[in-house]
Write a protein that holds these residues in place. Sequence first.
Motif, PDB file in Angstrom:
ATOM      1  N   ALA A  32       0.909  -0.948  -0.057  1.00  0.00           N
ATOM      2  CA  ALA A  32       0.098  -0.021   0.012  1.00  0.00           C
ATOM      3  C   ALA A  32       1.019   1.381  -0.105  1.00  0.00           C
ATOM      4  CB  ALA A  32      -0.942   0.011   1.248  1.00  0.00           C
ATOM      5  N   LEU A  33       2.025   1.200   0.829  1.00  0.00           N
ATOM      6  CA  LEU A  33       2.785   2.252   0.948  1.00  0.00           C
ATOM      7  C   LEU A  33       3.636   2.499  -0.518  1.00  0.00           C
ATOM      8  CD1 LEU A  33       4.323   1.975   4.511  1.00  0.00           C
ATOM      9  CD2 LEU A  33       2.895   3.967   3.570  1.00  0.00           C
ATOM     10  N   GLU A  34       3.848   1.481  -1.070  1.00  0.00           N
ATOM     11  CA  GLU A  34       4.522   1.534  -2.356  1.00  0.00           C
ATOM     12  C   GLU A  34       3.723   2.330  -3.506  1.00  0.00           C
ATOM     13  OE1 GLU A  34       6.040  -2.172  -2.899  1.00  0.00           O
ATOM     14  OE2 GLU A  34       8.011  -1.849  -2.228  1.00  0.00           O
ATOM     15  N   THR A  35       2.536   1.722  -3.416  1.00  0.00           N
ATOM     16  CA  THR A  35       1.585   2.473  -4.474  1.00  0.00           C
ATOM     17  C   THR A  35       1.427   3.902  -4.257  1.00  0.00           C
ATOM     18  OG1 THR A  35       0.040   1.357  -3.185  1.00  0.00           O
ATOM     19  CG2 THR A  35       0.205   0.562  -5.437  1.00  0.00           C
ATOM     20  N   GLU A  36       1.426   4.095  -2.951  1.00  0.00           N
ATOM     21  CA  GLU A  36       1.455   5.652  -2.548  1.00  0.00           C
ATOM     22  C   GLU A  36       2.497   6.405  -2.855  1.00  0.00           C
ATOM     23  OE1 GLU A  36       0.910   7.576   1.809  1.00  0.00           O
ATOM     24  OE2 GLU A  36      -0.646   5.801   1.541  1.00  0.00           O
ATOM     25  N   VAL A  37       3.626   6.082  -2.576  1.00  0.00           N
ATOM     26  CA  VAL A  37       4.737   6.893  -2.901  1.00  0.00           C
ATOM     27  C   VAL A  37       5.481   6.457  -4.035  1.00  0.00           C
ATOM     28  CG1 VAL A  37       5.139   7.493  -0.602  1.00  0.00           C
ATOM     29  CG2 VAL A  37       6.270   5.510  -1.560  1.00  0.00           C
ATOM     30  N   GLY A  38       5.241   5.100  -4.625  1.00  0.00           N
ATOM     31  CA  GLY A  38       6.067   4.729  -5.858  1.00  0.00           C
ATOM     32  C   GLY A  38       5.619   5.296  -6.994  1.00  0.00           C
ATOM     33  N   ASP A  39       4.665   5.752  -7.274  1.00  0.00           N
ATOM     34  CA  ASP A  39       4.206   6.285  -8.453  1.00  0.00           C
ATOM     35  C   ASP A  39       4.963   7.646  -8.924  1.00  0.00           C
ATOM     36  OD1 ASP A  39       2.931   8.145  -6.985  1.00  0.00           O
ATOM     37  OD2 ASP A  39       0.961   7.946  -7.862  1.00  0.00           O
ATOM     38  N   ASP A  40       5.703   7.746  -9.949  1.00  0.00           N
ATOM     39  CA  ASP A  40       6.579   8.726 -10.254  1.00  0.00           C
ATOM     40  C   ASP A  40       5.734  10.348 -10.382  1.00  0.00           C
ATOM     41  OD1 ASP A  40       9.106   8.205  -9.861  1.00  0.00           O
ATOM     42  OD2 ASP A  40       9.391   8.038 -12.124  1.00  0.00           O
ATOM     43  N   GLN A  41       4.679  10.258 -10.035  1.00  0.00           N
ATOM     44  CA  GLN A  41       3.901  11.445 -10.188  1.00  0.00           C
ATOM     45  C   GLN A  41       4.278  12.679  -9.188  1.00  0.00           C
ATOM     46  OE1 GLN A  41       1.307  11.934 -12.604  1.00  0.00           O
ATOM     47  NE2 GLN A  41       1.719  14.128 -11.936  1.00  0.00           N
ATOM     48  N   LYS A  42       5.006  13.460  -9.834  1.00  0.00           N
ATOM     49  CA  LYS A  42       5.211  14.458  -8.841  1.00  0.00           C
ATOM     50  C   LYS A  42       4.075  15.445  -8.910  1.00  0.00           C
ATOM     51  CE  LYS A  42      10.348  14.884  -8.392  1.00  0.00           C
ATOM     52  NZ  LYS A  42      11.044  13.923  -9.242  1.00  0.00           N
ATOM     53  N   LYS A  43       4.235  16.083  -7.610  1.00  0.00           N
ATOM     54  CA  LYS A  43       3.408  17.164  -7.426  1.00  0.00           C
ATOM     55  C   LYS A  43       3.837  18.440  -7.077  1.00  0.00           C
ATOM     56  CE  LYS A  43      -0.810  14.436  -6.099  1.00  0.00           C
ATOM     57  NZ  LYS A  43      -2.143  14.228  -5.393  1.00  0.00           N
ATOM     58  N   MET A  44       3.209  19.677  -7.261  1.00  0.00           N
ATOM     59  CA  MET A  44       3.842  20.949  -6.890  1.00  0.00           C
ATOM     60  C   MET A  44       2.555  21.805  -6.489  1.00  0.00           C
ATOM     61  SD  MET A  44       6.230  23.699  -8.560  1.00  0.00           S
ATOM     62  CE  MET A  44       5.264  24.272  -9.931  1.00  0.00           C
ATOM     63  N   THR A  45       2.461  22.686  -5.621  1.00  0.00           N
ATOM     64  CA  THR A  45       1.451  23.572  -5.215  1.00  0.00           C
ATOM     65  C   THR A  45       2.179  25.031  -4.870  1.00  0.00           C
ATOM     66  OG1 THR A  45       0.431  21.879  -3.678  1.00  0.00           O
ATOM     67  CG2 THR A  45      -0.255  24.200  -3.319  1.00  0.00           C
ATOM     68  N   ILE A  46       1.760  25.897  -5.737  1.00  0.00           N
ATOM     69  CA  ILE A  46       2.078  27.272  -5.496  1.00  0.00           C
ATOM     70  C   ILE A  46       1.211  27.929  -4.696  1.00  0.00           C
ATOM     71  CG2 ILE A  46       3.055  29.397  -6.823  1.00  0.00           C
ATOM     72  CD1 ILE A  46       4.045  27.516  -8.938  1.00  0.00           C
ATOM     73  N   ILE A  47       1.449  28.839  -3.735  1.00  0.00           N
ATOM     74  CA  ILE A  47       0.377  29.807  -3.301  1.00  0.00           C
ATOM     75  C   ILE A  47       0.937  31.161  -3.825  1.00  0.00           C
ATOM     76  CG2 ILE A  47      -0.554  30.814  -1.163  1.00  0.00           C
ATOM     77  CD1 ILE A  47      -0.841  27.757  -1.380  1.00  0.00           C
ATOM     78  N   ALA A  48       0.130  31.842  -4.707  1.00  0.00           N
ATOM     79  CA  ALA A  48       0.315  33.137  -5.306  1.00  0.00           C
ATOM     80  C   ALA A  48      -0.563  34.188  -4.521  1.00  0.00           C
ATOM     81  CB  ALA A  48      -0.369  32.993  -6.712  1.00  0.00           C
ATOM     82  N   THR A  49       0.196  35.070  -3.761  1.00  0.00           N
ATOM     83  CA  THR A  49      -0.493  36.188  -2.992  1.00  0.00           C
ATOM     84  C   THR A  49      -0.199  37.489  -3.540  1.00  0.00           C
ATOM     85  OG1 THR A  49       1.623  36.580  -1.702  1.00  0.00           O
ATOM     86  CG2 THR A  49       0.031  34.658  -0.953  1.00  0.00           C
ATOM     87  N   LYS A  50       0.640  37.847  -4.682  1.00  0.00           N
ATOM     88  CA  LYS A  50       0.636  39.080  -5.184  1.00  0.00           C
ATOM     89  C   LYS A  50       0.132  39.225  -6.448  1.00  0.00           C
ATOM     90  CE  LYS A  50       4.264  40.191  -2.022  1.00  0.00           C
ATOM     91  NZ  LYS A  50       3.687  39.488  -0.794  1.00  0.00           N
ATOM     92  N   GLY A  51      -0.638  40.753  -6.524  1.00  0.00           N
ATOM     93  CA  GLY A  51      -1.116  40.897  -7.829  1.00  0.00           C
ATOM     94  C   GLY A  51      -0.316  42.030  -8.432  1.00  0.00           C
ATOM     95  N   SER A  52       0.829  42.175  -8.437  1.00  0.00           N
ATOM     96  CA  SER A  52       1.611  43.060  -9.280  1.00  0.00           C
ATOM     97  C   SER A  52       2.013  42.461 -10.518  1.00  0.00           C
ATOM     98  CB  SER A  52       2.785  43.812  -8.426  1.00  0.00           C
ATOM     99  OG  SER A  52       3.693  42.854  -8.090  1.00  0.00           O
ATOM    100  N   PHE A  53       2.095  43.092 -11.525  1.00  0.00           N
ATOM    101  CA  PHE A  53       2.480  42.823 -12.952  1.00  0.00           C
ATOM    102  C   PHE A  53       3.601  41.834 -12.898  1.00  0.00           C
ATOM    103  CE2 PHE A  53       4.662  43.336 -16.756  1.00  0.00           C
ATOM    104  CZ  PHE A  53       3.652  43.205 -17.920  1.00  0.00           C
ATOM    105  N   ASP A  54       4.802  42.131 -11.976  1.00  0.00           N
ATOM    106  CA  ASP A  54       5.910  41.542 -12.204  1.00  0.00           C
ATOM    107  C   ASP A  54       5.941  40.027 -11.450  1.00  0.00           C
ATOM    108  OD1 ASP A  54       5.644  43.442  -9.885  1.00  0.00           O
ATOM    109  OD2 ASP A  54       7.654  43.264  -9.575  1.00  0.00           O
ATOM    110  N   MET A  55       4.888  40.296 -10.212  1.00  0.00           N
ATOM    111  CA  MET A  55       4.837  38.966  -9.323  1.00  0.00           C
ATOM    112  C   MET A  55       3.775  38.057  -9.964  1.00  0.00           C
ATOM    113  SD  MET A  55       6.837  39.317  -7.271  1.00  0.00           S
ATOM    114  CE  MET A  55       6.891  38.371  -5.809  1.00  0.00           C
TER     115      MET A  55
END
Lengths: 192, 81
Positions: A32-55
């Motif tokens: 069960a643990l292997e299926t949980e972590v074994g898949d190569d599917q990487k995940k990324m979460t970005i929290i975007a808090t700024k609303g200026s043009f450059d950010m």
Amino acid sequence: MSTDTPSATDGEPMTEEELRTQVAELEEKVAALETEVGDDQKKMTIIATKGSFDMAYPPLILASTAAAFGWDVVVFHTFWGLDILHEEKSADLQLSAVGNPNMPMPNSIAALPGMDRMATWMMEKKIDENGTATIEELIDLSLEQGVELQACQMTIELMDYDEDDFRDDVTVGVGAATALQHMAESDIQLLV
Amino acid sequence: MSDEFDITETLDVKGASCPMPVVKTKSAIDELDEDEVLEVVATDSGSMSDIDGWATGTDGVELLEQVEDGDVYKHYVQKTA
């Protein structure tokens, strides 16, 4: 004497049957643990808090590129980061001339009316000349690549925005718990 | 151009800069069949490192060759799965 050894039965060697059951249980857990972590599917979460043009750029560039790697990507937009996704405001994000040490002008001049607009215009011109994508193009690109763009419900209400202010392919009705859940599952978490 | 492999498609991303060369390469590779080769023509000097990094970190693709030809950078990516 027997009262001194209450756990005598625990010390006895396990029967073969008990060992087999235990091994089978452990094997199941490992699988069960292997299926949980074994898949190569990487995940990324970005929290975007700024609303200026450059950010607005870094979260969208990283998100669309990560999706090109086949990663599962969520960008959670909150506070001024909502403006990146706001249909009207997104086209009019401004670069701040004041307090930006890289601007070729003193703050006293940068604070004059119209200077943010001019700085933004100059930056847009450079972006165009450099062949860099616009914010709108990057939003389209991210969504095409399967990035999930989320708009924080609490800040939608706080900023007096409406769910209809955002395009249909933006996820609304999500909050901090949703963001944390994605962050906990992610290999990479960024706050921009 | 290389003689060692046949190019199936050419993707022209001249004038586009990060992240476009990588993201468009990914989309173009999705359209190919296994073993077919995509030629990517870019002017972004960062594409040399970026497409290499993308190909290394992505399953089912292999970077066969990269050629710097004046102001143009050519990348040959094969779909392996």
